[in-house]
Design a protein around this motif. Structure first.
Motif, PDB file in Angstrom:
ATOM      1  N   PRO A 111       0.810  -1.231   0.000  1.00 31.70           N
ATOM      2  CA  PRO A 111       0.000   0.000   0.000  1.00 31.70           C
ATOM      3  C   PRO A 111       0.839   1.276   0.000  1.00 31.70           C
ATOM      4  O   PRO A 111       0.303   2.362  -0.261  1.00 31.70           O
ATOM      5  CB  PRO A 111      -0.810  -0.107   1.301  1.00 31.70           C
ATOM      6  CG  PRO A 111      -0.741  -1.541   1.700  1.00 31.70           C
ATOM      7  CD  PRO A 111       0.562  -2.027   1.204  1.00 31.70           C
ATOM      8  N   LEU A 112       2.127   1.164   0.289  1.00 31.38           N
ATOM      9  CA  LEU A 112       3.005   2.322   0.396  1.00 31.38           C
ATOM     10  C   LEU A 112       3.758   2.614  -0.901  1.00 31.38           C
ATOM     11  O   LEU A 112       4.491   3.606  -0.981  1.00 31.38           O
ATOM     12  CB  LEU A 112       4.014   2.101   1.529  1.00 31.38           C
ATOM     13  CG  LEU A 112       3.425   1.727   2.894  1.00 31.38           C
ATOM     14  CD1 LEU A 112       4.539   1.416   3.890  1.00 31.38           C
ATOM     15  CD2 LEU A 112       2.535   2.844   3.429  1.00 31.38           C
ATOM     16  N   LEU A 113       3.573   1.769  -1.913  1.00 26.94           N
ATOM     17  CA  LEU A 113       4.283   1.940  -3.183  1.00 26.94           C
ATOM     18  C   LEU A 113       3.477   2.814  -4.144  1.00 26.94           C
ATOM     19  O   LEU A 113       2.282   3.044  -3.935  1.00 26.94           O
ATOM     20  CB  LEU A 113       4.538   0.564  -3.809  1.00 26.94           C
ATOM     21  CG  LEU A 113       5.430  -0.383  -3.007  1.00 26.94           C
ATOM     22  CD1 LEU A 113       5.586  -1.708  -3.733  1.00 26.94           C
ATOM     23  CD2 LEU A 113       6.799   0.242  -2.724  1.00 26.94           C
ATOM     24  N   PRO A 114       4.100   3.318  -5.196  1.00 27.03           N
ATOM     25  CA  PRO A 114       3.384   4.182  -6.144  1.00 27.03           C
ATOM     26  C   PRO A 114       2.170   3.486  -6.749  1.00 27.03           C
ATOM     27  O   PRO A 114       2.153   2.257  -6.901  1.00 27.03           O
ATOM     28  CB  PRO A 114       4.442   4.464  -7.221  1.00 27.03           C
ATOM     29  CG  PRO A 114       5.750   4.260  -6.541  1.00 27.03           C
ATOM     30  CD  PRO A 114       5.534   3.182  -5.543  1.00 27.03           C
ATOM     31  N   GLN A 115       1.173   4.270  -7.098  1.00 26.45           N
ATOM     32  CA  GLN A 115      -0.005   3.749  -7.774  1.00 26.45           C
ATOM     33  C   GLN A 115       0.370   3.321  -9.195  1.00 26.45           C
ATOM     34  O   GLN A 115       1.345   3.797  -9.771  1.00 26.45           O
ATOM     35  CB  GLN A 115      -1.093   4.817  -7.836  1.00 26.45           C
ATOM     36  CG  GLN A 115      -1.620   5.242  -6.464  1.00 26.45           C
ATOM     37  CD  GLN A 115      -2.349   4.130  -5.746  1.00 26.45           C
ATOM     38  OE1 GLN A 115      -3.290   3.542  -6.271  1.00 26.45           O
ATOM     39  NE2 GLN A 115      -1.899   3.807  -4.542  1.00 26.45           N
ATOM     40  N   GLY A 116      -0.423   2.411  -9.758  1.00 24.60           N
ATOM     41  CA  GLY A 116      -0.249   2.051 -11.159  1.00 24.60           C
ATOM     42  C   GLY A 116       0.707   0.911 -11.424  1.00 24.60           C
ATOM     43  O   GLY A 116       1.037   0.637 -12.578  1.00 24.60           O
ATOM     44  N   LEU A 117       1.161   0.239 -10.376  1.00 25.74           N
ATOM     45  CA  LEU A 117       2.025  -0.922 -10.574  1.00 25.74           C
ATOM     46  C   LEU A 117       1.176  -2.176 -10.790  1.00 25.74           C
ATOM     47  O   LEU A 117       0.102  -2.321 -10.207  1.00 25.74           O
ATOM     48  CB  LEU A 117       2.924  -1.135  -9.356  1.00 25.74           C
ATOM     49  CG  LEU A 117       3.840   0.009  -8.932  1.00 25.74           C
ATOM     50  CD1 LEU A 117       4.606  -0.367  -7.674  1.00 25.74           C
ATOM     51  CD2 LEU A 117       4.789   0.390 -10.055  1.00 25.74           C
ATOM     52  N   ARG A 118       1.671  -3.075 -11.613  1.00 28.68           N
ATOM     53  CA  ARG A 118       1.056  -4.402 -11.747  1.00 28.68           C
ATOM     54  C   ARG A 118       1.992  -5.384 -11.064  1.00 28.68           C
ATOM     55  O   ARG A 118       3.107  -5.637 -11.547  1.00 28.68           O
ATOM     56  CB  ARG A 118       0.837  -4.770 -13.203  1.00 28.68           C
ATOM     57  CG  ARG A 118       0.072  -6.090 -13.385  1.00 28.68           C
ATOM     58  CD  ARG A 118      -0.567  -6.162 -14.754  1.00 28.68           C
ATOM     59  NE  ARG A 118      -1.214  -7.434 -15.021  1.00 28.68           N
ATOM     60  CZ  ARG A 118      -2.443  -7.769 -14.592  1.00 28.68           C
ATOM     61  NH1 ARG A 118      -3.121  -6.913 -13.834  1.00 28.68           N
ATOM     62  NH2 ARG A 118      -2.981  -8.936 -14.900  1.00 28.68           N
ATOM     63  N   ILE A 119       1.558  -5.908  -9.943  1.00 32.06           N
ATOM     64  CA  ILE A 119       2.449  -6.638  -9.035  1.00 32.06           C
ATOM     65  C   ILE A 119       2.140  -8.126  -9.039  1.00 32.06           C
ATOM     66  O   ILE A 119       0.993  -8.542  -8.844  1.00 32.06           O
ATOM     67  CB  ILE A 119       2.326  -6.068  -7.604  1.00 32.06           C
ATOM     68  CG1 ILE A 119       2.871  -4.633  -7.572  1.00 32.06           C
ATOM     69  CG2 ILE A 119       3.066  -6.953  -6.592  1.00 32.06           C
ATOM     70  CD1 ILE A 119       2.605  -3.906  -6.274  1.00 32.06           C
ATOM     71  N   LEU A 120       3.175  -8.922  -9.256  1.00 34.91           N
ATOM     72  CA  LEU A 120       3.083 -10.386  -9.192  1.00 34.91           C
ATOM     73  C   LEU A 120       3.847 -10.878  -7.973  1.00 34.91           C
ATOM     74  O   LEU A 120       5.026 -10.570  -7.806  1.00 34.91           O
ATOM     75  CB  LEU A 120       3.678 -11.002 -10.459  1.00 34.91           C
ATOM     76  CG  LEU A 120       3.868 -12.530 -10.472  1.00 34.91           C
ATOM     77  CD1 LEU A 120       2.533 -13.260 -10.374  1.00 34.91           C
ATOM     78  CD2 LEU A 120       4.640 -12.964 -11.721  1.00 34.91           C
ATOM     79  N   ARG A 121       3.133 -11.623  -7.123  1.00 35.34           N
ATOM     80  CA  ARG A 121       3.764 -12.300  -5.989  1.00 35.34           C
ATOM     81  C   ARG A 121       3.453 -13.789  -6.089  1.00 35.34           C
ATOM     82  O   ARG A 121       2.412 -14.174  -6.620  1.00 35.34           O
ATOM     83  CB  ARG A 121       3.229 -11.767  -4.657  1.00 35.34           C
ATOM     84  CG  ARG A 121       3.593 -10.322  -4.381  1.00 35.34           C
ATOM     85  CD  ARG A 121       3.012  -9.855  -3.054  1.00 35.34           C
ATOM     86  NE  ARG A 121       1.565  -9.671  -3.112  1.00 35.34           N
ATOM     87  CZ  ARG A 121       0.763  -9.603  -2.046  1.00 35.34           C
ATOM     88  NH1 ARG A 121       1.273  -9.761  -0.840  1.00 35.34           N
ATOM     89  NH2 ARG A 121      -0.527  -9.391  -2.183  1.00 35.34           N
ATOM     90  N   PHE A 122       4.321 -14.623  -5.547  1.00 35.32           N
ATOM     91  CA  PHE A 122       4.090 -16.067  -5.658  1.00 35.32           C
ATOM     92  C   PHE A 122       4.782 -16.822  -4.528  1.00 35.32           C
ATOM     93  O   PHE A 122       5.723 -16.317  -3.911  1.00 35.32           O
ATOM     94  CB  PHE A 122       4.590 -16.585  -7.018  1.00 35.32           C
ATOM     95  CG  PHE A 122       6.082 -16.478  -7.221  1.00 35.32           C
ATOM     96  CD1 PHE A 122       6.908 -17.566  -7.013  1.00 35.32           C
ATOM     97  CD2 PHE A 122       6.656 -15.276  -7.625  1.00 35.32           C
ATOM     98  CE1 PHE A 122       8.279 -17.470  -7.202  1.00 35.32           C
ATOM     99  CE2 PHE A 122       8.027 -15.161  -7.816  1.00 35.32           C
ATOM    100  CZ  PHE A 122       8.831 -16.262  -7.605  1.00 35.32           C
TER     101      PHE A 122
END
Length: 261
Positions: free
Chosen positions: A42-53
């Motif tokens: 929630p603290l990172l810039p808006q508009g990122l597409r984030i993949l976690r696994f």
């Protein structure tokens, strides 16, 4: 809850953010699942597409019989990124995740355009050290190594928090064969020469209280890549994104913005 079937191996993953967002991939440490990154997102810039696994042997992913090789872990990540359409991504890897980042960037520069090497090394520990830990877990489960691991992972003040016990329980709930399988992969990895061949934007992040990958190791590894930088977070151990999420996110945000995010 998403599962990718990658040639018979099912990996649990999650994607957040807009479809046209800047792709960022996060790879977590040994003995944790992708909730490792919850506090900083929630603290990172808006508009990122984030993949976690969850890598093999961890979280909700399959746990095939070990031992595993680093090549297998890199291949798993490569297949998952191809499966999900992530390419030209900024790759953030912590500990073993940072080793995966180094190997993947060497193998597939079309997938990785910048790396964050957090609390990691081109080589972590010795074969003998990992053999001792693997033998201990084979004999007594993860309970046999949890206390010394927590000492290396977290600063003394964090041990007194309620949150500490959640991370200790996450570690204990990791499948023992997944932990030993990935431990064997770390034991067999020395990326000094391959990482020195990389030419891409790179940031190292270290914690002053990290007993697993001390700041000197992180800096030595990141310095292999020309033009790189290393940031040190004071008072944090091996998982600074847990202990100091605001500071970690601020450092990461500065790097992301330098990449044009």
């Amino acid at each position: 809850m998403h599962m990718a079937n990658l040639d018979g191996l099912r990996l649990h993953y999650r994607i957040d953010g807009p479809k046209d967002g800047t792709p960022v991939v996060f790879a977590n440490s040994l003995g944790t699942d992708f909730r490792l990154w919850d506090q900083i997102l929630p603290l990172l810039p808006q508009g990122l597409r984030i993949l976690r696994f969850d890598k093999r042997g961890h979280g909700l992913s399959d746990c095939p019989k070990g031992p595993y090789s680093m090549g297998q872990l890199i291949s798993d990540t490569e297949k998952l990124m191809d499966h999900t359409g992530f390419k030209d991504a900024i790759f953030v890897g912590l500990s073993i995740g940072g080793m995966i980042a180094q190997g993947l960037a060497t193998k597939r520069l079309d997938l990785v355009r910048a790396v964050v090497l957090s609390n990691t090394g081109a080589k972590i520990g010795t074969r003998e050290m990992w053999a001792e830990r693997i033998d201990a877990v084979n004999a007594g489960g993860l309970a046999a190594v949890v206390d010394p691991t927590m000492q290396r992972w977290f600063s003394a003040p964090f041990h007194k928090t309620d949150q500490f016990h959640a991370w200790r329980n996450m570690f204990l709930n990791c499948p023992a064969e997944g932990w030993t399988g990935c431990g064997a992969a770390i034991a067999g990895t020395d990326f000094y020469s391959t990482t020195a061949s990389l030419r891409l934007p790179a940031l190292g992040i270290a914690g002053t209280e990290d007993g697993s990958t001390p700041p000197d190791l992180v800096r030595e590894t990141t310095d292999l890549i020309p033009g790189s930088d290393t940031k040190v977070i004071r008072g944090a151990g091996h998982l600074p994104c847990v202990e100091k999420p605001e500071e970690y996110a601020a450092i990461l945000t500065e790097f992301l913005k330098a990449q044009g995010v």
